[in-house]
Design a protein around this motif. Structure first.
Motif, PDB file in Angstrom:
ATOM      1  N   CYS A  85     -10.948   9.666  16.056  1.00 53.06           N
ATOM      2  CA  CYS A  85      -9.880   9.837  15.073  1.00 53.06           C
ATOM      3  C   CYS A  85     -10.050  11.199  14.399  1.00 53.06           C
ATOM      4  CB  CYS A  85      -9.950   8.711  14.053  1.00 53.06           C
ATOM      5  SG  CYS A  85      -8.482   8.593  13.047  1.00 53.06           S
ATOM      6  N   GLY A  86      -9.135  12.130  14.703  1.00 50.97           N
ATOM      7  CA  GLY A  86      -9.257  13.484  14.165  1.00 50.97           C
ATOM      8  C   GLY A  86      -8.866  13.604  12.712  1.00 50.97           C
ATOM      9  N   SER A  87      -7.914  12.810  12.266  1.00 58.13           N
ATOM     10  CA  SER A  87      -7.468  12.860  10.879  1.00 58.13           C
ATOM     11  C   SER A  87      -7.102  11.455  10.416  1.00 58.13           C
ATOM     12  CB  SER A  87      -6.255  13.791  10.731  1.00 58.13           C
ATOM     13  OG  SER A  87      -5.177  13.333  11.536  1.00 58.13           O
ATOM     14  N   LEU A  88      -7.125  11.263   9.115  1.00 58.96           N
ATOM     15  CA  LEU A  88      -6.924   9.940   8.541  1.00 58.96           C
ATOM     16  C   LEU A  88      -5.863   9.978   7.448  1.00 58.96           C
ATOM     17  CD1 LEU A  88     -10.688   8.997   8.110  1.00 58.96           C
ATOM     18  CD2 LEU A  88      -9.155   8.050   9.838  1.00 58.96           C
ATOM     19  N   TYR A  89      -5.206   8.846   7.267  1.00 57.64           N
ATOM     20  CA  TYR A  89      -4.320   8.652   6.130  1.00 57.64           C
ATOM     21  C   TYR A  89      -5.163   8.214   4.924  1.00 57.64           C
ATOM     22  CZ  TYR A  89      -0.266   8.609   9.280  1.00 57.64           C
ATOM     23  OH  TYR A  89       0.698   8.946  10.207  1.00 57.64           O
ATOM     24  N   PHE A  90      -4.658   8.462   3.723  1.00 57.67           N
ATOM     25  CA  PHE A  90      -5.262   7.858   2.535  1.00 57.67           C
ATOM     26  C   PHE A  90      -4.203   6.991   1.880  1.00 57.67           C
ATOM     27  CE2 PHE A  90      -3.700  12.061   1.268  1.00 57.67           C
ATOM     28  CZ  PHE A  90      -2.891  11.776   0.186  1.00 57.67           C
ATOM     29  N   GLY A  91      -4.637   6.085   1.020  1.00 61.06           N
ATOM     30  CA  GLY A  91      -3.694   5.175   0.392  1.00 61.06           C
ATOM     31  C   GLY A  91      -4.274   4.509  -0.833  1.00 61.06           C
ATOM     32  N   CYS A  92      -3.411   3.796  -1.539  1.00 62.00           N
ATOM     33  CA  CYS A  92      -3.844   3.040  -2.703  1.00 62.00           C
ATOM     34  C   CYS A  92      -2.927   1.847  -2.895  1.00 62.00           C
ATOM     35  CB  CYS A  92      -3.847   3.903  -3.966  1.00 62.00           C
ATOM     36  SG  CYS A  92      -2.194   4.374  -4.552  1.00 62.00           S
ATOM     37  N   SER A  93      -3.427   0.853  -3.591  1.00 61.34           N
ATOM     38  CA  SER A  93      -2.606  -0.303  -3.953  1.00 61.34           C
ATOM     39  C   SER A  93      -3.112  -0.859  -5.271  1.00 61.34           C
ATOM     40  CB  SER A  93      -2.675  -1.391  -2.865  1.00 61.34           C
ATOM     41  OG  SER A  93      -3.993  -1.898  -2.758  1.00 61.34           O
ATOM     42  N   PHE A  94      -2.176  -1.129  -6.167  1.00 64.37           N
ATOM     43  CA  PHE A  94      -2.506  -1.710  -7.467  1.00 64.37           C
ATOM     44  C   PHE A  94      -1.539  -2.862  -7.716  1.00 64.37           C
ATOM     45  CE2 PHE A  94      -3.622   2.799  -7.738  1.00 64.37           C
ATOM     46  CZ  PHE A  94      -4.972   2.709  -8.063  1.00 64.37           C
ATOM     47  N   SER A  95      -2.076  -3.977  -8.180  1.00 65.88           N
ATOM     48  CA  SER A  95      -1.245  -5.165  -8.375  1.00 65.88           C
ATOM     49  C   SER A  95      -0.399  -5.089  -9.636  1.00 65.88           C
ATOM     50  CB  SER A  95      -2.129  -6.424  -8.425  1.00 65.88           C
ATOM     51  OG  SER A  95      -2.830  -6.576  -7.196  1.00 65.88           O
ATOM     52  N   TYR A  96      -0.905  -4.374 -10.658  1.00 69.14           N
ATOM     53  CA  TYR A  96      -0.220  -4.348 -11.948  1.00 69.14           C
ATOM     54  C   TYR A  96       0.135  -2.914 -12.333  1.00 69.14           C
ATOM     55  CZ  TYR A  96      -1.960  -9.130 -12.225  1.00 69.14           C
ATOM     56  OH  TYR A  96      -2.225 -10.454 -11.960  1.00 69.14           O
ATOM     57  N   PRO A  97       1.199  -2.753 -13.122  1.00 73.90           N
ATOM     58  CA  PRO A  97       1.619  -1.399 -13.514  1.00 73.90           C
ATOM     59  C   PRO A  97       0.637  -0.756 -14.499  1.00 73.90           C
ATOM     60  CG  PRO A  97       2.981  -3.035 -14.617  1.00 73.90           C
ATOM     61  CD  PRO A  97       2.128  -3.785 -13.629  1.00 73.90           C
ATOM     62  N   GLY A  98       0.790   0.573 -14.665  1.00 75.89           N
ATOM     63  CA  GLY A  98      -0.050   1.309 -15.600  1.00 75.89           C
ATOM     64  C   GLY A  98      -1.074   2.191 -14.959  1.00 75.89           C
ATOM     65  N   TRP A  99      -1.389   1.883 -13.665  1.00 71.76           N
ATOM     66  CA  TRP A  99      -2.382   2.697 -12.962  1.00 71.76           C
ATOM     67  C   TRP A  99      -1.759   4.027 -12.525  1.00 71.76           C
ATOM     68  CZ3 TRP A  99      -7.424   1.409 -12.789  1.00 71.76           C
ATOM     69  CH2 TRP A  99      -7.767   0.067 -13.049  1.00 71.76           C
ATOM     70  N   LYS A 100      -2.424   5.116 -12.819  1.00 70.66           N
ATOM     71  CA  LYS A 100      -1.984   6.429 -12.370  1.00 70.66           C
ATOM     72  C   LYS A 100      -3.166   7.117 -11.685  1.00 70.66           C
ATOM     73  CE  LYS A 100       0.508   9.159 -15.061  1.00 70.66           C
ATOM     74  NZ  LYS A 100       0.859  10.171 -16.137  1.00 70.66           N
ATOM     75  N   VAL A 101      -2.965   7.597 -10.471  1.00 70.18           N
ATOM     76  CA  VAL A 101      -4.053   8.179  -9.700  1.00 70.18           C
ATOM     77  C   VAL A 101      -3.647   9.531  -9.138  1.00 70.18           C
ATOM     78  CG1 VAL A 101      -3.379   6.894  -7.626  1.00 70.18           C
ATOM     79  CG2 VAL A 101      -5.700   7.801  -7.810  1.00 70.18           C
ATOM     80  N   LEU A 102      -4.543  10.504  -9.280  1.00 69.40           N
ATOM     81  CA  LEU A 102      -4.365  11.857  -8.737  1.00 69.40           C
ATOM     82  C   LEU A 102      -5.235  11.990  -7.510  1.00 69.40           C
ATOM     83  CD1 LEU A 102      -3.704  14.965  -8.846  1.00 69.40           C
ATOM     84  CD2 LEU A 102      -5.650  15.166 -10.403  1.00 69.40           C
ATOM     85  N   VAL A 103      -4.695  12.566  -6.441  1.00 67.34           N
ATOM     86  CA  VAL A 103      -5.469  12.750  -5.217  1.00 67.34           C
ATOM     87  C   VAL A 103      -5.562  14.240  -4.913  1.00 67.34           C
ATOM     88  CG1 VAL A 103      -3.432  12.510  -3.709  1.00 67.34           C
ATOM     89  CG2 VAL A 103      -5.708  12.060  -2.787  1.00 67.34           C
ATOM     90  N   PHE A 104      -6.776  14.670  -4.534  1.00 65.23           N
ATOM     91  CA  PHE A 104      -6.969  16.065  -4.130  1.00 65.23           C
ATOM     92  C   PHE A 104      -8.216  16.160  -3.260  1.00 65.23           C
ATOM     93  CE2 PHE A 104      -9.127  15.528  -8.192  1.00 65.23           C
ATOM     94  CZ  PHE A 104     -10.345  16.152  -8.019  1.00 65.23           C
ATOM     95  N   VAL A 144       0.844  -1.198   0.000  1.00 67.03           N
ATOM     96  CA  VAL A 144       0.000   0.000   0.000  1.00 67.03           C
ATOM     97  C   VAL A 144       0.876   1.244   0.000  1.00 67.03           C
ATOM     98  CG1 VAL A 144      -1.783   1.295   1.223  1.00 67.03           C
ATOM     99  CG2 VAL A 144      -1.833  -1.214   1.220  1.00 67.03           C
ATOM    100  N   LEU A 145       0.603   2.155  -0.934  1.00 63.21           N
ATOM    101  CA  LEU A 145       1.243   3.460  -0.933  1.00 63.21           C
ATOM    102  C   LEU A 145       0.376   4.396  -0.102  1.00 63.21           C
ATOM    103  CD1 LEU A 145       3.321   5.561  -2.001  1.00 63.21           C
ATOM    104  CD2 LEU A 145       1.777   5.902  -3.955  1.00 63.21           C
ATOM    105  N   TYR A 146       0.932   4.920   1.003  1.00 62.67           N
ATOM    106  CA  TYR A 146       0.159   5.783   1.907  1.00 62.67           C
ATOM    107  C   TYR A 146       0.449   7.257   1.640  1.00 62.67           C
ATOM    108  CZ  TYR A 146      -0.796   1.598   4.705  1.00 62.67           C
ATOM    109  OH  TYR A 146      -1.196   0.368   5.133  1.00 62.67           O
TER     110      TYR A 146
END
Length: 438
Positions: free
Chosen positions: A419-438, A299-301
């Motif tokens: 819980c006052g604040s939270l982390y966000f994250g993502c995980s992808f098994s295969y390459p090619g996925w690109k995600v923008l967070v805002f 997981v990328l946090y």
């Protein structure tokens, strides 16, 4: 007596403070009036300049067009005149040649008649033969006046009426632009701009939003379309940005005047992915993550717990790769290194196939599978604080709304601690996925 004096002094102090506040508020209103007055004067001066420039350009263009049309018509007159005169010139040459021949014949005839006796028969015979050969009864045909061109100009006086009508109705002066910016909302690393039309008779076809970082810079287009709101990204925190919007009326090509400039800023820390994680590369602002290696996973946090209740967190899929049921995008209470996915305890997430997981358990309801351009949003609000009276044993509950492709899932997420604040994250098994967070 002293108590009474003290009470009067206290009342006087309060009145003085109230008067200061009152004066301060009035001075602020005077500044507001001055800004309003300046806006009217500046916009009026600019409008005068625009009108004068526009009509000067029109006059120059119209003069040029009229001159060009006049030259074209005069050339037509020249061409018709030359082409019509040419056969008359040829006829004139023929007649003049006949007149010359007749003059010569007349001279010969006169000479023959008055010749010396004894030679008259010979000369008269020669003259007669020559006269017969010339065919004195054959005359060239001269066209009548009705058969030759008689040039004229056909000028439609109604053109002036049409032009006059169009000129009288050309251009309008509006006291206000047809659209105005309604609200500016700060976002982590961005500003949500909302606008609306203020002219009821105006039918918008498209809107156009621009912004600039400083008054000395140039405005840049950030959105053109039919929506009435847009989140401007890549905003530096604690920096003023100027925004303006205009619209294009239905069936029109030109854009309307710009709205009054609004200034916005974001005080929120931008969302950033945590750098240095194998298998992912990040953009310069660290808000875009690209899965580029399938050999390593996990997981990328986020760099920090920057998501707070009451905000909207958005994951936008820029490019897609091969999907996997363990893919996830979502939020969690804490980072847990070594996990392959956010489909675990103390986390809520969405898989790329649309499945929703709460604390590792898949919900019955699910969202559409994500595609390139899909935006998945998370909204959370606290439902209750303190000990819970339900049988779930939790003492902190969050109402979670996850939306994607005009579908949404709403549920309560029960946690064992506030819980006052939270982390966000993502995980992808295969390459090619690109995600923008805002």
């Amino acid at each position: 007596m002293e108590l009474e004096t003290e009470a009067l002094l206290q009342e006087a102090r309060e009145s003085i403070e109230a008067a200061r506040t009152y004066r301060r508020e009035l001075q602020q209103r005077l500044k507001g009036l001055q800004l309003a007055r300046q806006q009217i004067k500046d916009s009026a001066a600019l409008t005068r300049d625009v009108l004068e420039q526009h009509f000067n350009d029109l006059k120059g263009t119209l003069q040029k067009l009229l001159d060009e049309r006049l030259v074209s018509l005069l050339q037509e007159v020249d061409t018709i005149e030359l082409e019509s005169i040419k056969p008359l010139d040829e006829c004139q040459k023929l007649i003049e040649h006949g007149v010359s021949t007749a003059d010569e014949l007349l001279r010969e005839g006169e000479t023959a008649i008055h010749s010396i006796p004894g030679e008259e028969n010979k000369k008269l015979c020669s003259f007669t033969k020559k006269a017969l050969h010339i065919q004195l009864d054959s005359l060239p045909e001269v066209p009548s006046l009705v058969d030759v061109p008689c040039l004229s100009a056909q000028l439609d006086d109604s053109l002036l009426t049409i032009v006059k009508c169009n000129i009288f109705n050309h251009g309008t002066v509006a006291s206000r632009p047809p659209v105005q910016i309604e609200e500016l909302f700060e976002k982590p690393g961005g500003i949500l701009v909302k606008w609306c039309k203020v002219d009821e008779d105006f039918v918008p076809q498209d809107y156009r939003l621009q912004y600039r970082k400083s008054a000395a810079g140039h405005f840049e287009d950030v959105y053109v379309g039919r929506e009435t709101e847009f989140t401007v990204l890549h905003i530096d925190p604690h920096v003023d940005y100027q925004f303006r919007v205009c619209a294009r009326g239905e069936g029109r090509q030109e854009w309307s005047p710009w709205s009054v400039i609004q200034i916005g800023r974001s005080t929120l820390v931008p969302h950033e992915w945590s750098p240095g994680f194998e298998g992912y590369s990040l953009s310069s602002r660290r808000n875009i993550a690209l899965r580029n290696d399938s050999e390593v996973g996990g997981v990328l946090y986020s760099k920090a717990p920057t998501y707070y209740c009451g905000q909207t967190l958005t994951f936008r899929i820029e490019t897609v790769g091969q999907p996997d049921k363990k893919d996830s995008m979502g939020v969690c209470v804490e980072q847990q290194n070594g996990c392959e996915s956010l489909q675990r305890d103390k986390a809520v997430c969405v898989s790329t196939n649309g499945a929703v997981f709460v604390n590792g358990k898949e919900m019955t309801n699910q969202l559409p599978a994500v595609t390139s351009g899909t935006a998945v949003t998370f909204d959370m609000e606290a439902v209750n604080l303190g000990p819970s009276n339900n049988n779930e044993g939790g003492n902190f509950k969050l109402r979670v709304t996850i939306s994607s492709n005009n579908r949404e899932v709403v549920f309560d997420w029960v946690l064992d601690q506030c819980c006052g604040s939270l982390y966000f994250g993502c995980s992808f098994s295969y390459p090619g996925w690109k995600v923008l967070v805002f």
